[in-house]
Enzyme design. Structure first.
Site, mmCIF file in Angstrom:
data_model
loop_
_atom_site.group_PDB
_atom_site.id
_atom_site.type_symbol
_atom_site.label_atom_id
_atom_site.label_comp_id
_atom_site.label_asym_id
_atom_site.label_seq_id
_atom_site.Cartn_x
_atom_site.Cartn_y
_atom_site.Cartn_z
ATOM 1 N N ASP A 171 0.879 -1.257 -0.124
ATOM 2 C CA ASP A 171 -0.072 0.110 -0.067
ATOM 3 C C ASP A 171 0.886 1.117 -0.229
ATOM 4 O O ASP A 171 1.722 1.381 0.993
ATOM 5 C CB ASP A 171 -0.826 -0.022 1.239
ATOM 6 C CG ASP A 171 -1.790 1.075 1.105
ATOM 7 O OD1 ASP A 171 -3.093 0.676 0.927
ATOM 8 O OD2 ASP A 171 -1.620 2.281 1.173
ATOM 9 N N GLU A 173 -4.455 2.286 -4.505
ATOM 10 C CA GLU A 173 -2.990 2.192 -4.440
ATOM 11 C C GLU A 173 -2.571 1.109 -3.772
ATOM 12 O O GLU A 173 -1.208 0.947 -3.398
ATOM 13 C CB GLU A 173 -2.458 3.454 -3.482
ATOM 14 C CG GLU A 173 -3.043 3.460 -2.280
ATOM 15 C CD GLU A 173 -4.250 3.938 -1.796
ATOM 16 O OE1 GLU A 173 -4.999 3.999 -2.913
ATOM 17 O OE2 GLU A 173 -4.466 4.579 -0.831
#
Length: 647
Positions: free
Chosen positions: A517, A561
């Protein structure tokens, strides 16, 4: 540290001057005549003007044991010797020497003259004037004394010379230093000296300005061309400039007179720097790397010696001076022989180098002959060397400019030849293409005749089937691919994860999952825009592809993301090491957007299935996700392994 003999830079002419000294017996008769006199000739001071002292005016006594001025004044006439040279010069001496003069004022009025000693390379100088009244005037100057404490603080050593009407006075000058004990002495009217000294400084400044201009011009050429010839030319010009500033006494007067170390060492270092930079300039200007052999070998010896000699001077080692004098002779003749040899082999640069070097030798000859006492002190012998340096640097600057033009013409000729070859190749390629087109046309006609035998309907059906298969293949590929990053999408990840878990349970082999992440990705979108965010995601995807290369592994975009990596046959420890490599590589991503670098980092969660354990896809993803949030909560930019496995 004692100063190096000033003749070090001039030693290459010693052998020649020995012959000249034999064949050119200047002032021999005058020296013999003066030697017969027991006392120096009286110096008659008359109307204001300039009076240059000659050897006939001086007597000297070597100080083999310490003597006071009174003891020297009381020495018998037979203990004094006359200088047998064209100048007041007794050559290099390890001992101090006393020089004696007798001065008389012929006028009926008191006078206040200046005695100038125009030789700044003496370590210790003591001046004594014993007047008729019995008063003794004493001044101490020299390199060992702060330059700003000298009388009138001038580039020359100055001494007051007051004389009453009709007064006779004795003058003693004690000098000591490792250089030549050479005394160019002048008696001046004060106003005339100030005017003449100003003119002298003006000519020096013109010469220094010329050297500085040539240095800066060629330094600018180095900036644009990166040719080391211009770089070492600039250093060579700088070293000569420092040498002349020191040799003329201007450095001690205006620049470093406050520093005893500088007064005693700058001149020495400038000589080493001149030889070193001159040798390096010759190396690249003459292209000695290309020729190799004895030319490069001789140059390498000189470069190594002068670099080492300069270092030893900085360390305070003076024993190298004797070897340096011989090495200066070797350096100059090696450079001259090398340039003449390369000139003969057709090296155009060597021709200019030989001419420039010869010009320096010719103009320096007068200075060397003056120091050896073969020629008197005059304008030619005083200024000849600096004129030779300026002329040498000017000729070398012209040579570098000529080389620029020559290389430019060579490049233009090479470009013309290359253009002609390219044109010929293009013509040949065009002929080949035309021949291929003709062959292709013939083949097409033959195929067309053969294809006429096949049913038109069959051809259309096969074409339709082929297009349908290609479309299905592309559609299947697009259905499992993330369009932004070209990685596998969430759907394909779910299918593969379930399949890999089943295989892990069946084969009893480990399986690991890494969740990635990006940190502060929302701030990137807010600060730089979504296009910048898309670039970040693409770069991260490219980084993952670079690090995870096994065919059994899978990289997918999990959403937003977040990315996931399935590592087959991999333990949690090995997966953690893979995660750390991913994290460190993401930090190194260099993304410039809008003129500024976007810093990037990521937090990673690692979870694994050990041998003999059973986990569902949701459990494995949940374990990795928990580890990921633990990394986030612990400060981001780190990798965390899930604490437990579900059995």
């Amino acid at each position: 540290m004692s100063p190096i003999p000033v003749t070090l830079l001039l030693k290459p002419l010693t052998l020649l001057l020995c012959l000249i000294h034999v064949l050119w017996p200047l002032t021999a008769a005058a020296a013999d005549a003066s030697a017969e006199q027991s006392l120096p000739a009286t110096i008659h001071v008359g109307s204001p003007g300039l009076l240059e002292l000659q050897p006939v005016h001086a007597r000297y006594h070597l100080e083999l044991a310490p003597l006071s001025a009174q003891q020297v004044f009381d020495l018998a006439a037979g203990e004094w010797a006359a200088p047998e040279k064209a100048t007041i010069n007794i050559g290099p001496q390890k001992h101090a020497a006393w020089f004696r003069f007798h001065i008389k004022n012929e006028l009926n009025t008191d006078v206040d003259r200046l005695l100038e000693l125009r030789w700044p390379h003496l370590r210790d100088i003591d001046f004594y004037q014993r007047r008729a009244s019995g008063e003794v005037i004493h001044l101490k100057v020299g390199l060992s004394v702060n330059g700003f404490e000298h009388y009138m603080n001038n580039t020359s050593y100055l001494f007051p010379l007051p004389l009453a009407a009709g007064e006779s006075s004795d003058v003693l000058i004690r000098v000591h230093g490792n250089s030549y004990l050479f005394l160019p002495l002048f008696i001046w009217d004060r106003d005339l000296f100030i005017a003449d000294h100003g003119n002298q400084l003006m000519w020096y400044c013109l010469a220094f300005g010329a050297l500085l201009a040539m240095m800066l011009y060629n330094a600018s050429l180095y900036v644009f061309t990166r040719d080391r010839s211009y770089y070492f030319y600039s250093l060579y010009a700088l070293s000569i400039l420092i040498y002349e500033i020191s040799a003329t006494g201007i450095g001690n007067r205006y620049l470093w007179g406050w520093s005893e170390w500088a007064r005693l060492n700058v001149f020495v270092l400038s000589i080493n720097m001149s030889f070193l930079c001159g040798s390096l300039f010759a190396r690249y200007f003459l292209g000695l790397e290309q020729y190799g052999g004895w030319c490069k070998w001789l140059n390498s010896i000189t470069v190594a010696f002068w670099a080492g000699s300069g270092l030893l001077v900085l360390l305070g080692v003076t024993e190298v001076y004797g070897l340096a004098e011989s090495m200066s002779l070797f350096t100059c003749f090696a450079a001259l022989i090398t340039s003449m040899y390369l000139w003969k082999k057709g090296n155009v640069s060597a021709r200019y180098f030989t001419i420039a070097w010869t010009a320096l030798i010719v103009f320096t000859m007068g200075t060397v002959m003056m120091l050896n006492g073969s020629m008197p002190y005059n304008a030619f012998t005083q200024y000849g060397q600096i004129i030779g340096f300026v002329l040498e640097m000017l000729l070398l600057s012209f040579a570098l400019a000529e080389r620029i033009n020559r290389e430019r013409k060579q490049r233009e000729e090479a470009q013309q030849v290359a253009l002609q070859l390219q044109t010929e190749i293009s013509d040949e390629r065009e002929d080949r293409v035309q021949a291929q087109q003709q062959l292709l046309e013939l083949q097409k006609q033959t195929n067309k005749e053969l294809e006429c035998r096949v049913s038109e309907r069959t051809d259309e059906l096969e074409k339709a089937m082929s297009e349908l298969e290609a479309a299905n293949s592309e559609l299947e590929k697009l259905s499992v691919t993330d369009p932004l990053t070209t990685l596998s999408n969430r759907r394909y990840f779910d299918e593969v994860l379930e399949r890999e878990l089943q295989r892990s349970q069946r084969t009893q082999k480990p399986l690991a999952l890494v969740m990635v992440d990006l940190d502060h990705f929302k701030q990137i979108n807010d600060n730089y825009g979504h296009l910048a965010g898309d670039d970040c995601l693409r770069l991260v995807a490219a980084t993952l592809k670079k690090l995870v290369t096994r065919g059994t592994d899978l990289i997918a975009r999990y959403g937003g993301e977040e990315f996931v990596v399935i590592l087959a046959d991999t333990t949690e420890d090995d997966a953690y090491r893979v995660a750390e490599r991913i994290r460190s590589e993401i930090i190194k991503i260099h993304l410039i957007y809008g003129g500024s670098r976007i810093p990037m980092s990521a937090s990673l969660g690692v979870a694994g299935v050990a041998m003999g354990r059973v986990m569902t896809p949701g459990q494995l993803i949940g374990a990795a996700d928990d580890a990921l949030y633990q990394a986030k909560n612990s400060g981001r930019n780190r990798s965390v392994v899930a604490k437990t496995n579900v059995s």
